[in-house]
Design an enzyme around this catalytic site. Structure first.
Site, PDB file in Angstrom:
ATOM      1  N   CYS B  87       3.218   2.616  -5.828  1.00  0.00           N
ATOM      2  CA  CYS B  87       4.617   2.669  -5.416  1.00  0.00           C
ATOM      3  C   CYS B  87       5.542   2.700  -6.642  1.00  0.00           C
ATOM      4  O   CYS B  87       5.546   3.672  -7.374  1.00  0.00           O
ATOM      5  CB  CYS B  87       4.919   1.502  -4.469  1.00  0.00           C
ATOM      6  SG  CYS B  87       6.464   1.699  -3.552  1.00  0.00           S
ATOM      7  N   HIS B 196       0.300   1.394  -0.423  1.00  0.00           N
ATOM      8  CA  HIS B 196      -0.065   0.125  -1.054  1.00  0.00           C
ATOM      9  C   HIS B 196      -1.482  -0.330  -0.694  1.00  0.00           C
ATOM     10  O   HIS B 196      -1.650  -1.098   0.264  1.00  0.00           O
ATOM     11  CB  HIS B 196       0.928  -0.959  -0.610  1.00  0.00           C
ATOM     12  CG  HIS B 196       2.281  -0.814  -1.214  1.00  0.00           C
ATOM     13  ND1 HIS B 196       2.677  -1.551  -2.306  1.00  0.00           N
ATOM     14  CD2 HIS B 196       3.316  -0.012  -0.895  1.00  0.00           C
ATOM     15  CE1 HIS B 196       3.926  -1.213  -2.627  1.00  0.00           C
ATOM     16  NE2 HIS B 196       4.337  -0.278  -1.788  1.00  0.00           N
ATOM     17  N   GLU B 198      -3.164  -2.565  -2.055  1.00  0.00           N
ATOM     18  CA  GLU B 198      -3.288  -4.028  -2.201  1.00  0.00           C
ATOM     19  C   GLU B 198      -2.851  -4.773  -0.950  1.00  0.00           C
ATOM     20  O   GLU B 198      -3.136  -5.961  -0.807  1.00  0.00           O
ATOM     21  CB  GLU B 198      -2.504  -4.516  -3.434  1.00  0.00           C
ATOM     22  CG  GLU B 198      -1.013  -4.726  -3.227  1.00  0.00           C
ATOM     23  CD  GLU B 198      -0.200  -3.433  -3.231  1.00  0.00           C
ATOM     24  OE1 GLU B 198      -0.794  -2.345  -3.067  1.00  0.00           O
ATOM     25  OE2 GLU B 198       1.028  -3.518  -3.381  1.00  0.00           O
TER      26      GLU B 198
END
Lengths: 79, 226
Positions: B87, B196, B198
Protein backbone atom coordinates in the site's frame (compact mmCIF):
# COMPACT_ATOMS: atom_id res chain seq x y z
CA UNK A 1 16.13 36.83 -3.00
CA UNK A 2 13.79 35.90 -5.79
CA UNK A 3 10.38 34.35 -5.96
CA UNK A 4 10.18 31.23 -8.05
CA UNK A 5 6.90 29.62 -9.05
CA UNK A 6 6.73 25.94 -9.86
CA UNK A 7 3.50 24.63 -11.37
CA UNK A 8 2.91 20.89 -11.43
CA UNK A 9 0.15 19.37 -13.54
CA UNK A 10 -0.96 15.80 -14.20
CA UNK A 11 0.22 14.68 -17.62
CA UNK A 12 -2.51 14.94 -20.27
CA UNK A 13 -2.78 11.16 -20.60
CA UNK A 14 -3.19 10.63 -16.85
CA UNK A 15 -6.78 10.52 -15.63
CA UNK A 16 -7.47 13.45 -13.28
CA UNK A 17 -10.48 12.40 -11.19
CA UNK A 18 -10.19 15.47 -8.94
CA UNK A 19 -10.42 17.82 -11.92
CA UNK A 20 -13.31 15.80 -13.29
CA UNK A 21 -15.15 16.08 -9.97
CA UNK A 22 -14.72 19.87 -9.99
CA UNK A 23 -15.90 20.03 -13.60
CA UNK A 24 -18.90 17.88 -12.71
CA UNK A 25 -19.86 20.16 -9.81
CA UNK A 26 -19.88 23.41 -11.80
CA UNK A 27 -23.17 22.84 -13.70
CA UNK A 28 -24.84 21.89 -10.41
CA UNK A 29 -23.75 25.29 -9.06
CA UNK A 30 -25.24 27.02 -12.05
CA UNK A 31 -22.01 27.61 -13.97
CA UNK A 32 -22.37 26.34 -17.50
CA UNK A 33 -19.86 26.29 -20.32
CA UNK A 34 -16.80 24.94 -18.50
CA UNK A 35 -15.91 21.90 -20.58
CA UNK A 36 -12.85 20.62 -18.70
CA UNK A 37 -10.97 21.14 -15.44
CA UNK A 38 -7.49 19.81 -14.63
CA UNK A 39 -6.20 20.17 -11.10
CA UNK A 40 -2.52 20.58 -10.26
CA UNK A 41 -0.21 22.11 -7.67
CA UNK A 42 1.30 25.58 -7.42
CA UNK A 43 4.46 26.14 -5.38
CA UNK A 44 5.95 29.53 -4.45
CA UNK A 45 9.59 29.37 -3.41
CA UNK A 46 11.61 32.24 -1.95
CA UNK A 47 15.17 31.48 -3.03
CA UNK A 48 18.57 33.09 -2.62
CA UNK A 49 20.19 34.57 -5.71
CA UNK A 50 22.82 31.86 -5.48
CA UNK A 51 20.27 29.18 -6.49
CA UNK A 52 20.67 28.64 -10.23
CA UNK A 53 18.21 27.33 -12.78
CA UNK A 54 19.77 23.87 -12.85
CA UNK A 55 19.23 23.51 -9.12
CA UNK A 56 15.63 24.67 -9.44
CA UNK A 57 15.07 22.10 -12.19
CA UNK A 58 16.42 19.37 -9.91
CA UNK A 59 14.07 20.47 -7.13
CA UNK A 60 11.09 20.42 -9.49
CA UNK A 61 11.87 17.19 -11.29
CA UNK A 62 13.28 15.25 -8.36
CA UNK A 63 10.89 16.26 -5.61
CA UNK A 64 8.01 18.64 -6.32
CA UNK A 65 6.83 16.64 -9.34
CA UNK A 66 6.82 12.95 -10.14
CA UNK A 67 7.81 12.86 -13.83
CA UNK A 68 6.05 9.50 -14.26
CA UNK A 69 2.66 11.18 -13.88
CA UNK A 70 3.25 14.94 -13.82
CA UNK A 71 4.65 17.78 -15.95
CA UNK A 72 6.21 20.85 -14.34
CA UNK A 73 7.15 24.40 -15.27
CA UNK A 74 9.40 26.88 -13.46
CA UNK A 75 9.33 30.65 -13.70
CA UNK A 76 10.99 33.46 -11.78
CA UNK A 77 8.52 36.24 -10.97
CA UNK A 78 9.12 39.94 -10.27
CA UNK A 79 8.21 41.02 -6.75
CA UNK B 1 18.75 -19.91 11.77
CA UNK B 2 15.80 -17.59 12.16
CA UNK B 3 15.37 -15.02 9.42
CA UNK B 4 15.24 -11.41 10.57
CA UNK B 5 12.79 -9.26 8.64
CA UNK B 6 12.73 -5.52 9.20
CA UNK B 7 9.51 -3.53 9.32
CA UNK B 8 9.88 0.22 8.84
CA UNK B 9 7.93 2.82 10.81
CA UNK B 10 7.62 6.34 9.40
CA UNK B 11 5.60 9.15 11.00
CA UNK B 12 2.08 8.25 9.87
CA UNK B 13 2.68 4.55 9.28
CA UNK B 14 -0.34 2.50 10.40
CA UNK B 15 0.23 -1.13 9.50
CA UNK B 16 3.70 -1.76 10.93
CA UNK B 17 2.22 -3.68 13.88
CA UNK B 18 0.20 -6.02 11.65
CA UNK B 19 3.16 -6.44 9.30
CA UNK B 20 5.41 -7.40 12.21
CA UNK B 21 2.72 -9.85 13.40
CA UNK B 22 2.61 -11.44 9.95
CA UNK B 23 6.40 -11.75 9.96
CA UNK B 24 6.24 -13.52 13.35
CA UNK B 25 3.39 -15.78 12.15
CA UNK B 26 5.63 -16.95 9.31
CA UNK B 27 8.28 -17.97 11.83
CA UNK B 28 10.73 -15.10 11.29
CA UNK B 29 11.88 -12.50 13.77
CA UNK B 30 10.36 -9.05 13.20
CA UNK B 31 12.84 -6.21 13.62
CA UNK B 32 11.49 -2.68 14.03
CA UNK B 33 13.26 -0.16 11.80
CA UNK B 34 12.89 3.59 12.39
CA UNK B 35 12.67 6.05 9.49
CA UNK B 36 15.37 8.34 10.87
CA UNK B 37 17.86 5.51 11.48
CA UNK B 38 19.88 4.51 8.41
CA UNK B 39 21.01 1.31 10.17
CA UNK B 40 19.11 -1.76 8.93
CA UNK B 41 20.34 -3.73 11.98
CA UNK B 42 21.47 -6.68 9.91
CA UNK B 43 18.03 -7.72 8.67
CA UNK B 44 17.69 -10.23 5.82
CA UNK B 45 14.64 -8.61 4.21
CA UNK B 46 12.53 -5.48 4.64
CA UNK B 47 8.80 -4.78 4.66
CA UNK B 48 7.69 -1.21 3.95
CA UNK B 49 4.19 -1.20 5.46
CA UNK B 50 1.04 0.77 4.76
CA UNK B 51 -0.37 3.94 6.23
CA UNK B 52 -0.02 7.62 5.45
CA UNK B 53 3.67 8.42 5.87
CA UNK B 54 4.24 12.14 6.41
CA UNK B 55 0.50 12.64 6.04
CA UNK B 56 0.71 11.87 2.30
CA UNK B 57 1.92 15.50 1.96
CA UNK B 58 3.15 16.47 -1.52
CA UNK B 59 2.41 12.99 -2.94
CA UNK B 60 1.95 9.61 -1.28
CA UNK B 61 5.45 8.36 -0.44
CA UNK B 62 7.23 11.39 -1.88
CA UNK B 63 8.76 12.50 1.42
CA UNK B 64 9.26 9.05 2.94
CA UNK B 65 11.50 8.02 0.07
CA UNK B 66 14.11 10.53 1.29
CA UNK B 67 14.14 9.21 4.87
CA UNK B 68 17.57 7.95 6.01
CA UNK B 69 16.31 4.37 6.31
CA UNK B 70 15.21 4.38 2.66
CA UNK B 71 18.71 5.24 1.46
CA UNK B 72 19.87 2.04 3.13
CA UNK B 73 16.93 0.05 1.74
CA UNK B 74 17.74 1.26 -1.79
CA UNK B 75 21.38 0.20 -1.34
CA UNK B 76 20.36 -3.20 0.08
CA UNK B 77 17.84 -3.80 -2.69
CA UNK B 78 20.58 -3.17 -5.26
CA UNK B 79 22.48 -6.03 -3.62
CA UNK B 80 19.44 -8.31 -3.87
CA UNK B 81 17.78 -8.01 -0.48
CA UNK B 82 14.08 -8.94 -0.70
CA UNK B 83 11.92 -5.85 -0.16
CA UNK B 84 8.12 -5.83 0.06
CA UNK B 85 6.09 -2.62 -0.19
CA UNK B 86 2.45 -2.79 0.90
CA UNK B 87 0.00 0.00 0.00
CA UNK B 88 1.79 3.19 1.13
CA UNK B 89 4.94 1.07 1.06
CA UNK B 90 4.27 0.30 -2.62
CA UNK B 91 3.87 4.03 -3.24
CA UNK B 92 7.17 4.70 -1.44
CA UNK B 93 9.03 2.07 -3.49
CA UNK B 94 7.68 3.61 -6.71
CA UNK B 95 8.70 7.10 -5.59
CA UNK B 96 12.13 5.73 -4.67
CA UNK B 97 12.56 4.30 -8.15
CA UNK B 98 12.84 0.69 -6.90
CA UNK B 99 9.66 -0.13 -8.82
CA UNK B 100 8.37 1.43 -12.06
CA UNK B 101 5.21 3.50 -12.37
CA UNK B 102 3.22 5.49 -9.84
CA UNK B 103 0.01 5.26 -7.82
CA UNK B 104 -2.59 7.97 -8.32
CA UNK B 105 -6.02 8.83 -6.95
CA UNK B 106 -8.64 6.13 -7.51
CA UNK B 107 -10.98 6.78 -10.39
CA UNK B 108 -14.38 8.03 -9.15
CA UNK B 109 -12.47 9.37 -6.09
CA UNK B 110 -13.74 6.56 -3.86
CA UNK B 111 -11.65 5.26 -1.01
CA UNK B 112 -11.94 1.51 -1.50
CA UNK B 113 -12.05 -0.74 1.58
CA UNK B 114 -13.00 -4.33 0.88
CA UNK B 115 -11.80 -7.90 0.64
CA UNK B 116 -10.44 -8.21 -2.88
CA UNK B 117 -9.74 -11.27 -5.01
CA UNK B 118 -6.35 -11.19 -6.72
CA UNK B 119 -4.83 -13.54 -9.25
CA UNK B 120 -1.21 -14.58 -8.85
CA UNK B 121 0.40 -13.82 -12.20
CA UNK B 122 4.04 -14.49 -11.31
CA UNK B 123 4.98 -17.09 -8.71
CA UNK B 124 8.73 -16.79 -9.20
CA UNK B 125 9.45 -13.60 -7.23
CA UNK B 126 11.02 -13.62 -3.77
CA UNK B 127 7.58 -12.87 -2.32
CA UNK B 128 5.29 -15.17 -4.35
CA UNK B 129 6.83 -18.65 -4.78
CA UNK B 130 4.43 -20.23 -2.28
CA UNK B 131 1.47 -19.59 -4.60
CA UNK B 132 0.39 -21.62 -7.60
CA UNK B 133 0.57 -19.63 -10.81
CA UNK B 134 -2.95 -18.41 -11.59
CA UNK B 135 -4.15 -19.01 -8.03
CA UNK B 136 -6.79 -16.61 -6.74
CA UNK B 137 -6.29 -15.18 -3.26
CA UNK B 138 -8.51 -13.02 -1.04
CA UNK B 139 -6.69 -10.03 0.43
CA UNK B 140 -8.03 -6.78 1.97
CA UNK B 141 -7.66 -3.65 -0.14
CA UNK B 142 -7.95 -0.24 1.56
CA UNK B 143 -6.66 2.75 -0.34
CA UNK B 144 -7.69 6.04 -1.88
CA UNK B 145 -4.69 6.42 -4.17
CA UNK B 146 -4.18 2.91 -5.47
CA UNK B 147 -4.61 3.37 -9.18
CA UNK B 148 -1.46 2.04 -10.83
CA UNK B 149 -0.15 4.20 -13.67
CA UNK B 150 2.77 3.78 -16.03
CA UNK B 151 3.38 4.84 -19.60
CA UNK B 152 2.61 2.41 -22.41
CA UNK B 153 6.20 1.24 -23.05
CA UNK B 154 6.63 0.54 -19.32
CA UNK B 155 3.37 -1.43 -19.18
CA UNK B 156 4.37 -3.44 -22.24
CA UNK B 157 7.75 -4.19 -20.69
CA UNK B 158 6.13 -5.26 -17.40
CA UNK B 159 3.71 -7.57 -19.21
CA UNK B 160 6.37 -8.92 -21.56
CA UNK B 161 8.79 -9.68 -18.74
CA UNK B 162 6.10 -11.18 -16.48
CA UNK B 163 6.64 -8.55 -13.82
CA UNK B 164 2.96 -8.15 -12.99
CA UNK B 165 2.80 -10.22 -9.78
CA UNK B 166 -0.85 -9.74 -8.80
CA UNK B 167 -3.86 -8.62 -10.83
CA UNK B 168 -7.34 -7.65 -9.62
CA UNK B 169 -10.01 -10.26 -10.37
CA UNK B 170 -13.46 -9.02 -11.39
CA UNK B 171 -14.32 -5.36 -11.51
CA UNK B 172 -11.28 -3.09 -11.41
CA UNK B 173 -11.51 -1.42 -7.96
CA UNK B 174 -9.54 1.77 -8.63
CA UNK B 175 -8.79 2.31 -12.31
CA UNK B 176 -5.36 0.66 -12.25
CA UNK B 177 -3.88 0.17 -15.71
CA UNK B 178 -4.27 -3.45 -16.88
CA UNK B 179 -5.93 -4.31 -13.52
CA UNK B 180 -2.46 -4.30 -11.93
CA UNK B 181 -2.45 -4.83 -8.15
CA UNK B 182 1.27 -5.52 -7.70
CA UNK B 183 4.54 -5.52 -9.64
CA UNK B 184 8.13 -6.68 -9.21
CA UNK B 185 11.53 -5.28 -10.08
CA UNK B 186 13.64 -6.87 -12.83
CA UNK B 187 15.14 -9.49 -10.53
CA UNK B 188 11.94 -10.32 -8.71
CA UNK B 189 13.42 -9.41 -5.33
CA UNK B 190 11.47 -6.17 -4.80
CA UNK B 191 7.68 -6.46 -4.91
CA UNK B 192 5.00 -3.86 -4.25
CA UNK B 193 1.23 -4.25 -4.09
CA UNK B 194 -1.72 -2.14 -2.95
CA UNK B 195 -3.69 -4.89 -1.12
CA UNK B 196 -2.64 -5.90 2.38
CA UNK B 197 -1.36 -9.48 2.77
CA UNK B 198 -0.48 -8.74 6.41
CA UNK B 199 -4.21 -8.40 7.15
CA UNK B 200 -4.94 -11.87 5.75
CA UNK B 201 -2.92 -14.27 7.88
CA UNK B 202 -5.54 -16.03 9.96
CA UNK B 203 -9.28 -16.64 10.04
CA UNK B 204 -9.69 -14.70 13.31
CA UNK B 205 -8.55 -11.32 12.01
CA UNK B 206 -8.81 -11.52 8.22
CA UNK B 207 -10.92 -12.89 5.38
CA UNK B 208 -8.39 -15.68 4.72
CA UNK B 209 -4.83 -16.70 5.50
CA UNK B 210 -3.85 -16.20 1.86
CA UNK B 211 -1.45 -13.36 2.66
CA UNK B 212 0.85 -15.51 4.75
CA UNK B 213 2.24 -17.11 1.58
CA UNK B 214 4.08 -13.90 0.75
CA UNK B 215 6.03 -14.04 3.99
CA UNK B 216 6.73 -17.79 3.68
CA UNK B 217 7.94 -17.12 0.14
CA UNK B 218 10.48 -14.60 1.43
CA UNK B 219 11.80 -17.18 3.90
CA UNK B 220 12.20 -19.63 1.02
CA UNK B 221 14.07 -16.96 -0.94
CA UNK B 222 16.37 -16.46 2.04
CA UNK B 223 17.01 -20.18 2.28
CA UNK B 224 15.33 -20.52 5.65
CA UNK B 225 12.92 -23.35 6.38
CA UNK B 226 9.50 -22.13 7.48
Amino acid sequence: MARVVVDVMPKPEILDPQGQAVAGALPRLGFDGVTEVRQGKHFELEVDDSVDDDTLAKIAEGFLANPVIEDWTIRRVEQ
Amino acid sequence: MTARIGVITFPGTLDDVDAARAVRYSGAEAVSLWHADADLHGVDAVVVPGGFSYGDYLRCGAIARFAPVMTSVIDAAAKGMPVLGICNGFQILCEAGLLPGALVRNDKLHFVCRDQWLRVENNTTAWSTRYDSGAEVLIPLKSGEGSYMADKPTLERLEGDGRVVFRYVGENPNGSRSDIAGVADERGRVVGLMPHPEHAIDALTGPSDDGLGMFYSALDALGVAA
